[in-house]
Motif scaffolding. Structure first.
Motif, PDB file in Angstrom:
ATOM      1  N   ILE A 177      55.927  26.478   7.524  1.00 54.19           N
ATOM      2  CA  ILE A 177      56.896  27.251   8.346  1.00 54.19           C
ATOM      3  C   ILE A 177      56.587  28.695   8.342  1.00 54.19           C
ATOM      4  O   ILE A 177      56.757  29.262   9.623  1.00 54.19           O
ATOM      5  CB  ILE A 177      58.271  26.715   7.747  1.00 54.19           C
ATOM      6  CG1 ILE A 177      58.653  25.345   7.853  1.00 54.19           C
ATOM      7  CG2 ILE A 177      59.295  27.530   8.346  1.00 54.19           C
ATOM      8  CD1 ILE A 177      60.014  24.793   7.211  1.00 54.19           C
ATOM      9  N   GLU A 190      53.802  28.773  10.882  1.00 48.36           N
ATOM     10  CA  GLU A 190      54.043  28.656  12.452  1.00 48.36           C
ATOM     11  C   GLU A 190      55.288  29.440  13.008  1.00 48.36           C
ATOM     12  O   GLU A 190      55.336  29.992  14.053  1.00 48.36           O
ATOM     13  CB  GLU A 190      54.622  27.274  12.344  1.00 48.36           C
ATOM     14  CG  GLU A 190      53.591  26.151  12.278  1.00 48.36           C
ATOM     15  CD  GLU A 190      54.165  24.697  11.995  1.00 48.36           C
ATOM     16  OE1 GLU A 190      55.335  24.672  12.263  1.00 48.36           O
ATOM     17  OE2 GLU A 190      53.579  23.978  11.364  1.00 48.36           O
ATOM     18  N   GLU A 191      56.267  29.964  12.107  1.00 49.11           N
ATOM     19  CA  GLU A 191      57.491  30.610  12.543  1.00 49.11           C
ATOM     20  C   GLU A 191      57.341  32.077  12.341  1.00 49.11           C
ATOM     21  O   GLU A 191      58.227  32.812  12.746  1.00 49.11           O
ATOM     22  CB  GLU A 191      58.550  30.062  11.941  1.00 49.11           C
ATOM     23  CG  GLU A 191      59.042  28.778  12.702  1.00 49.11           C
ATOM     24  CD  GLU A 191      60.339  28.214  12.198  1.00 49.11           C
ATOM     25  OE1 GLU A 191      61.231  28.769  11.912  1.00 49.11           O
ATOM     26  OE2 GLU A 191      60.571  26.804  12.278  1.00 49.11           O
ATOM     27  N   ARG A 192      56.395  32.531  11.813  1.00 48.10           N
ATOM     28  CA  ARG A 192      56.284  33.873  11.375  1.00 48.10           C
ATOM     29  C   ARG A 192      57.338  34.551  10.707  1.00 48.10           C
ATOM     30  O   ARG A 192      58.160  35.385  10.908  1.00 48.10           O
ATOM     31  CB  ARG A 192      56.192  34.934  12.715  1.00 48.10           C
ATOM     32  CG  ARG A 192      54.949  34.554  13.492  1.00 48.10           C
ATOM     33  CD  ARG A 192      53.541  34.317  12.738  1.00 48.10           C
ATOM     34  NE  ARG A 192      52.857  35.497  12.217  1.00 48.10           N
ATOM     35  CZ  ARG A 192      51.967  35.895  11.385  1.00 48.10           C
ATOM     36  NH1 ARG A 192      51.503  34.692  10.662  1.00 48.10           N
ATOM     37  NH2 ARG A 192      51.369  36.888  11.067  1.00 48.10           N
ATOM     38  N   LYS A 194      65.699  36.235  15.112  1.00 48.10           N
ATOM     39  CA  LYS A 194      65.945  35.388  14.293  1.00 48.10           C
ATOM     40  C   LYS A 194      67.095  35.779  13.559  1.00 48.10           C
ATOM     41  O   LYS A 194      67.502  36.822  13.454  1.00 48.10           O
ATOM     42  CB  LYS A 194      64.846  35.361  13.112  1.00 48.10           C
ATOM     43  CG  LYS A 194      63.464  34.687  13.665  1.00 48.10           C
ATOM     44  CD  LYS A 194      63.111  33.502  12.633  1.00 48.10           C
ATOM     45  CE  LYS A 194      61.889  32.630  13.125  1.00 48.10           C
ATOM     46  NZ  LYS A 194      61.245  32.919  14.055  1.00 48.10           N
ATOM     47  N   ARG A 228      65.633  28.625   7.366  1.00 48.00           N
ATOM     48  CA  ARG A 228      65.857  27.681   8.565  1.00 48.00           C
ATOM     49  C   ARG A 228      67.259  26.976   8.348  1.00 48.00           C
ATOM     50  O   ARG A 228      67.791  26.698   9.359  1.00 48.00           O
ATOM     51  CB  ARG A 228      64.662  26.642   8.478  1.00 48.00           C
ATOM     52  CG  ARG A 228      63.846  26.878   9.267  1.00 48.00           C
ATOM     53  CD  ARG A 228      62.880  25.584   9.423  1.00 48.00           C
ATOM     54  NE  ARG A 228      61.930  25.412  10.491  1.00 48.00           N
ATOM     55  CZ  ARG A 228      61.183  24.252  10.706  1.00 48.00           C
ATOM     56  NH1 ARG A 228      61.319  23.149   9.920  1.00 48.00           N
ATOM     57  NH2 ARG A 228      60.146  24.625  11.472  1.00 48.00           N
TER      58      ARG A 228
END
Lengths: 281, 184
Positions: free
Chosen positions: A57, A60-62, B71, B133
């Motif tokens: 992760i 991939e997601e920086r 984000k 996440r």
């Protein structure tokens, strides 16, 4: 005399700290996958699965691998025939750290006035820099962002010469057992033996810079690495301390001659997020 | 088997938890670490109002990395809980019910967990990218000047934790080690 621009050092440091904080090297990934295969405890296996998923992760997601983006440790090997131009070497290093942590969305963890106000320096400077002068005209830079969880478990023992090999084993195993879940196992156990107090601590930390599981070139030392790893993995601490067979991925030992009256031993623990990157300019 | 838990933790839920249980948490957590603990206990000592209601809540020992553009939060894994030990019994006495972190707690904290019917949960240390996440909302509620140590209110969904210390004195770090230890 070969000239190296200070600005090239800054750029290299910025890249190294960003890369180290976002991507594990292949040797670390392989060691974690092997640990996953060998681990018998279900909770330990689940922890290792999450650790490996975390690494994908992050890439991939920086997002950084860990929110503790560390103290910026920098190891420099400066060739005696190299000349740094266009600025001060340590200022160039700190500028690189500043850019990496500010532009790379890394956490700034350094505070000034450590025993009183503890004010954040806002850019993760100053770096902790260790320089050695070596033959040649190159400049080798190693960036090691080191988290506090594992660093706080460091141990120094001023053992007596009579303690011998067994004394070293007992001291290291005790340090790992007392650290328990705190340093985020399974990681790398760096050991320094010999020199003086500060030399052996530095050796223990430098031992962490090897590829995971790469044995010492000296057979007597590599046998000791094996014996300590075996003992440590009998402790039962396991991944994240949830119980299991794999408490450490590797033991790396560096040695140095010592005084007739001394046998200093240092243990520096590296968490499973073993992040370091290097470049030679 | 993983137990699905909706926060805040209730007495009944805590009674059901045993060291070693895998949980999936959804709801509100308060993010508090070293410097903020010191300030909160100082406020309690002076009889000042607290920045948030502790009763029944769960604290997450964490200091995130900055949120990259687009984000909600950066990496958001647990920090070493033991550093909060000197402050924890006081917060448990005030009604704190849950703590999330990593690493072992002091005897005093484990006693207070039993006494006040609370629970200590472990998240994966070094799992900051994965755990980020699971955070659906994050806002600074107080002590913004502390930077990564500011107090946050976050909302989580399917946030994985493991029970380390239950309200009966169970300790996963002790029990897990005993199970897999090989005596020479």
């Amino acid at each position: 005399m070969r000239e190296i621009e200070a600005s090239a050092v800054t750029e290299a440091i910025t890249d190294l700290f960003i890369q180290a904080n976002y991507e594990l090297t292949d040797d670390v990934i392989s060691a974690l996958k092997l640990a996953r295969q060998q681990e018998e405890s279900p909770a330990g296996r689940e922890a290792l699965d999450k650790i490996l998923e975390n690494a994908s992760i992050a890439g991939e997601e920086r997002v950084p691998l860990c929110q503790d983006c560390g103290t910026a440790l920098v190891f420099i090997e400066l060739g005696q025939d190299a000349h740094i131009t266009g600025g001060d070497l340590y200022q160039a290093v700190n500028e690189g750290v500043r850019r990496a942590y500010v532009e790379g969305y890394l956490r700034k963890s350094m505070v000034e006035k450590p025993f009183s106000e503890r004010t954040n320096t806002q850019d993760n400077t100053p770096a902790v820099i260790h320089t050695t002068v070596v033959p040649g005209n190159r400049l080798r830079i190693i960036a090691l962002p080191k988290g506090a969880g594992s660093e706080n478990m460091t141990r120094l023992g001023m053992l007596t010469p009579a303690s011998g090999r067994q004394g070293v084993i007992d001291f290291v195993v005790k340090a790992v057992e007392e650290a328990g879940a705190n340093p985020c196992p399974p990681g790398i156990i760096g050991v320094g033996i010999g020199g003086t107090a500060e030399r052996t601590l530095l050796l223990a930390k430098q031992a962490l810079l090897r590829k995971v599981g790469e044995p010492s070139l000296d057979s007597e030392t590599s046998n000791l690495e094996k014996d300590i790893l075996d003992k440590v993995n009998r402790l039962g601490i396991g991944p994240m301390g949830y119980g299991g067979r794999i408490t450490a991925l590797a033991v790396h030992i560096e040695t140095s001659p010592a005084h007739i009256g001394s046998m200093p031993v240092a243990v520096s623990l590296q968490c499973h997020s073993a992040r370091h990157r290097e470049i030679t300019l | 088997m993983t137990k699905e838990i909706t926060l805040p933790l209730t007495k009944e839920v805590i009674k059901d938890l045993r060291a070693g249980d895998s949980l999936s948490l959804s709801g509100v957590l308060y993010v508090v670490r070293d410097a903020a603990h010191k300030r909160i206990v100082a406020a309690l000592d002076k009889g000042e109002p607290l920045p948030f209601e502790l009763k029944g809540e769960t604290i997450y020992y964490m200091g995130p990395s900055p949120a990259p553009p687009g984000k909600i939060i950066g990496a958001a894994g647990p920090t070493t809980s033991g550093r909060m030990d000197p402050f924890t019994p006081r917060l448990l006495a005030e009604g704190l019910k849950g703590m999330i972190g990593k690493g072992s707690r002091s005897e005093e904290v484990m006693e207070a967990i039993k006494k006040y019917g609370a629970v200590y949960l472990g998240a994966i240390g070094g799992g900051g990218a994965l755990l980020s996440r699971k955070i659906t909302k994050a806002e600074v509620i107080v002590y913004e000047e502390l930077g990564p140590e500011a107090v946050l209110r976050i909302e989580v969904k399917d946030f994985s934790v493991t029970v380390i210390n239950d309200s009966y004195g169970g300790d996963l770090y002790v029990e897990g080690k005993k199970k897999y230890r090989i005596e020479n």
